[in-house]
Design a protein around this motif. Structure first.
Motif, PDB file in Angstrom:
ATOM      1  N   LYS A   1       0.858  -1.189   0.000  1.00  0.00           N
ATOM      2  CA  LYS A   1       0.000   0.000   0.000  1.00  0.00           C
ATOM      3  C   LYS A   1       0.891   1.235   0.000  1.00  0.00           C
ATOM      4  CE  LYS A   1      -3.629  -2.025   2.840  1.00  0.00           C
ATOM      5  NZ  LYS A   1      -4.358  -1.880   4.114  1.00  0.00           N
ATOM      6  N   ARG A   2       0.485   2.257  -0.778  1.00  0.00           N
ATOM      7  CA  ARG A   2       1.202   3.522  -0.784  1.00  0.00           C
ATOM      8  C   ARG A   2       0.199   4.657  -0.666  1.00  0.00           C
ATOM      9  NH1 ARG A   2       5.637   2.838  -5.434  1.00  0.00           N
ATOM     10  NH2 ARG A   2       7.055   1.537  -4.255  1.00  0.00           N
ATOM     11  N   LEU A   3       0.546   5.649   0.126  1.00  0.00           N
ATOM     12  CA  LEU A   3      -0.304   6.803   0.324  1.00  0.00           C
ATOM     13  C   LEU A   3       0.261   7.969  -0.482  1.00  0.00           C
ATOM     14  CD1 LEU A   3      -2.747   7.884   1.932  1.00  0.00           C
ATOM     15  CD2 LEU A   3      -1.121   8.646   3.659  1.00  0.00           C
ATOM     16  N   ARG A   4      -0.539   8.480  -1.414  1.00  0.00           N
ATOM     17  CA  ARG A   4      -0.147   9.632  -2.219  1.00  0.00           C
ATOM     18  C   ARG A   4      -1.315  10.601  -2.270  1.00  0.00           C
ATOM     19  NH1 ARG A   4       3.280   7.368  -7.389  1.00  0.00           N
ATOM     20  NH2 ARG A   4       4.878   6.369  -6.143  1.00  0.00           N
ATOM     21  N   ASN A   5      -1.064  11.845  -1.884  1.00  0.00           N
ATOM     22  CA  ASN A   5      -2.093  12.890  -1.879  1.00  0.00           C
ATOM     23  C   ASN A   5      -3.340  12.447  -1.124  1.00  0.00           C
ATOM     24  OD1 ASN A   5      -0.403  14.480  -3.452  1.00  0.00           O
ATOM     25  ND2 ASN A   5      -1.260  13.714  -5.354  1.00  0.00           N
ATOM     26  N   ASN A   6      -3.139  11.831   0.029  1.00  0.00           N
ATOM     27  CA  ASN A   6      -4.225  11.338   0.896  1.00  0.00           C
ATOM     28  C   ASN A   6      -5.091  10.271   0.238  1.00  0.00           C
ATOM     29  OD1 ASN A   6      -3.452  12.936   3.029  1.00  0.00           O
ATOM     30  ND2 ASN A   6      -4.711  14.646   2.371  1.00  0.00           N
ATOM     31  N   ILE A   7      -4.586   9.608  -0.782  1.00  0.00           N
ATOM     32  CA  ILE A   7      -5.271   8.495  -1.443  1.00  0.00           C
ATOM     33  C   ILE A   7      -4.366   7.283  -1.346  1.00  0.00           C
ATOM     34  CG2 ILE A   7      -6.242   7.623  -3.599  1.00  0.00           C
ATOM     35  CD1 ILE A   7      -6.681  10.540  -4.424  1.00  0.00           C
ATOM     36  N   THR A   8      -4.923   6.150  -0.912  1.00  0.00           N
ATOM     37  CA  THR A   8      -4.145   4.923  -0.773  1.00  0.00           C
ATOM     38  C   THR A   8      -4.250   4.096  -2.048  1.00  0.00           C
ATOM     39  OG1 THR A   8      -4.666   4.913   1.584  1.00  0.00           O
ATOM     40  CG2 THR A   8      -3.759   2.890   0.656  1.00  0.00           C
TER      41      THR A   8
ATOM     42  N   ARG B   1      -6.986   2.022  -6.593  1.00  0.00           N
ATOM     43  CA  ARG B   1      -7.121   2.737  -5.330  1.00  0.00           C
ATOM     44  C   ARG B   1      -7.842   1.877  -4.299  1.00  0.00           C
ATOM     45  NH1 ARG B   1      -9.883   8.377  -6.715  1.00  0.00           N
ATOM     46  NH2 ARG B   1     -10.945   7.659  -4.857  1.00  0.00           N
ATOM     47  N   LEU B   2      -7.605   2.187  -3.044  1.00  0.00           N
ATOM     48  CA  LEU B   2      -8.334   1.559  -1.943  1.00  0.00           C
ATOM     49  C   LEU B   2      -9.251   2.611  -1.329  1.00  0.00           C
ATOM     50  CD1 LEU B   2      -5.544  -0.468  -0.126  1.00  0.00           C
ATOM     51  CD2 LEU B   2      -7.322  -1.343  -1.624  1.00  0.00           C
ATOM     52  N   ASP B   3     -10.518   2.257  -1.117  1.00  0.00           N
ATOM     53  CA  ASP B   3     -11.418   3.191  -0.457  1.00  0.00           C
ATOM     54  C   ASP B   3     -11.259   3.066   1.058  1.00  0.00           C
ATOM     55  OD1 ASP B   3     -12.710   0.853   0.110  1.00  0.00           O
ATOM     56  OD2 ASP B   3     -14.598   1.380  -0.851  1.00  0.00           O
ATOM     57  N   ASP B   4     -12.103   3.772   1.800  1.00  0.00           N
ATOM     58  CA  ASP B   4     -11.983   3.796   3.267  1.00  0.00           C
ATOM     59  C   ASP B   4     -12.188   2.423   3.897  1.00  0.00           C
ATOM     60  OD1 ASP B   4     -11.505   6.493   3.119  1.00  0.00           O
ATOM     61  OD2 ASP B   4     -13.623   7.027   3.379  1.00  0.00           O
ATOM     62  N   ASP B   5     -12.994   1.563   3.250  1.00  0.00           N
ATOM     63  CA  ASP B   5     -13.253   0.224   3.772  1.00  0.00           C
ATOM     64  C   ASP B   5     -12.153  -0.770   3.416  1.00  0.00           C
ATOM     65  OD1 ASP B   5     -15.663   1.183   4.718  1.00  0.00           O
ATOM     66  OD2 ASP B   5     -16.743   0.592   2.911  1.00  0.00           O
ATOM     67  N   GLY B   6     -11.224  -0.363   2.550  1.00  0.00           N
ATOM     68  CA  GLY B   6     -10.173  -1.262   2.101  1.00  0.00           C
ATOM     69  C   GLY B   6     -10.542  -2.029   0.849  1.00  0.00           C
ATOM     70  N   THR B   7     -11.635  -1.619   0.181  1.00  0.00           N
ATOM     71  CA  THR B   7     -12.055  -2.267  -1.064  1.00  0.00           C
ATOM     72  C   THR B   7     -11.266  -1.688  -2.221  1.00  0.00           C
ATOM     73  OG1 THR B   7     -14.272  -2.459  -0.141  1.00  0.00           O
ATOM     74  CG2 THR B   7     -14.050  -2.817  -2.494  1.00  0.00           C
ATOM     75  N   LEU B   8     -10.825  -2.543  -3.121  1.00  0.00           N
ATOM     76  CA  LEU B   8     -10.027  -2.133  -4.258  1.00  0.00           C
ATOM     77  C   LEU B   8     -10.919  -1.524  -5.333  1.00  0.00           C
ATOM     78  CD1 LEU B   8      -7.226  -2.123  -5.647  1.00  0.00           C
ATOM     79  CD2 LEU B   8      -7.797  -4.363  -6.561  1.00  0.00           C
ATOM     80  N   ILE B   9     -10.576  -0.326  -5.776  1.00  0.00           N
ATOM     81  CA  ILE B   9     -11.255   0.333  -6.889  1.00  0.00           C
ATOM     82  C   ILE B   9     -10.288   0.295  -8.056  1.00  0.00           C
ATOM     83  CG2 ILE B   9     -12.303   2.464  -7.712  1.00  0.00           C
ATOM     84  CD1 ILE B   9     -12.666   3.234  -4.746  1.00  0.00           C
ATOM     85  N   THR B  10     -10.604  -0.522  -9.071  1.00  0.00           N
ATOM     86  CA  THR B  10      -9.682  -0.696 -10.186  1.00  0.00           C
ATOM     87  C   THR B  10      -9.688   0.514 -11.088  1.00  0.00           C
ATOM     88  OG1 THR B  10     -11.379  -1.803 -11.475  1.00  0.00           O
ATOM     89  CG2 THR B  10      -9.910  -3.193 -10.191  1.00  0.00           C
ATOM     90  N   LYS B  11      -8.607   0.680 -11.815  1.00  0.00           N
ATOM     91  CA  LYS B  11      -8.494   1.789 -12.752  1.00  0.00           C
ATOM     92  C   LYS B  11      -9.440   1.579 -13.922  1.00  0.00           C
ATOM     93  CE  LYS B  11      -3.775   3.230 -12.036  1.00  0.00           C
ATOM     94  NZ  LYS B  11      -2.505   3.504 -12.688  1.00  0.00           N
ATOM     95  N   LYS B  12      -9.892   2.692 -14.498  1.00  0.00           N
ATOM     96  CA  LYS B  12     -10.746   2.609 -15.671  1.00  0.00           C
ATOM     97  C   LYS B  12      -9.898   2.205 -16.873  1.00  0.00           C
ATOM     98  CE  LYS B  12     -13.973   6.092 -14.119  1.00  0.00           C
ATOM     99  NZ  LYS B  12     -14.555   7.410 -14.382  1.00  0.00           N
ATOM    100  N   ARG B  13     -10.417   1.318 -17.648  1.00  0.00           N
ATOM    101  CA  ARG B  13      -9.719   0.880 -18.850  1.00  0.00           C
ATOM    102  C   ARG B  13     -10.177   1.718 -20.023  1.00  0.00           C
ATOM    103  NH1 ARG B  13      -6.591  -1.582 -15.796  1.00  0.00           N
ATOM    104  NH2 ARG B  13      -6.961  -3.679 -15.139  1.00  0.00           N
TER     105      ARG B  13
END
Length: 74
Positions: A6-13, A37-49
């Motif tokens: 996990k990496r934190l960049r600009n307050n986004i994990t 990205r990871l949301d507050d619950d730790g769920t993975l939000i994949t990048k848009k293709r």
């Protein structure tokens, strides 16, 4: 060896897949791949293709002429 980091960049994990390997000289190298990205619950939000250009053109025509889609979304 492959692991997740996990990496934190600009307050986004963000979640990265790190793959370690050795080159010809025996030095350790790392390949990184951002999984999304990871949301507050730790769920993975994949990048848009990106869509292929043909699909983009069809969608543009559908919206231009105000057509309704033939297929139904689940």
């Amino acid at each position: 060896m492959t692991y997740l980091k996990k990496r934190l960049r600009n307050n986004i994990t963000y979640l990265y897949e790190i793959q370690g390997y050795r080159d010809k000289n025996g030095k350790v190298k790392h390949k990184e791949k951002c999984l999304g990205r990871l949301d507050d619950d730790g769920t993975l939000i994949t990048k848009k293709r990106k869509l292929p250009s043909q699909i983009k053109k069809v969608r543009k025509i559908i919206t231009k002429f105000n057509l309704r889609p033939v297929h139904k979304k689940n």
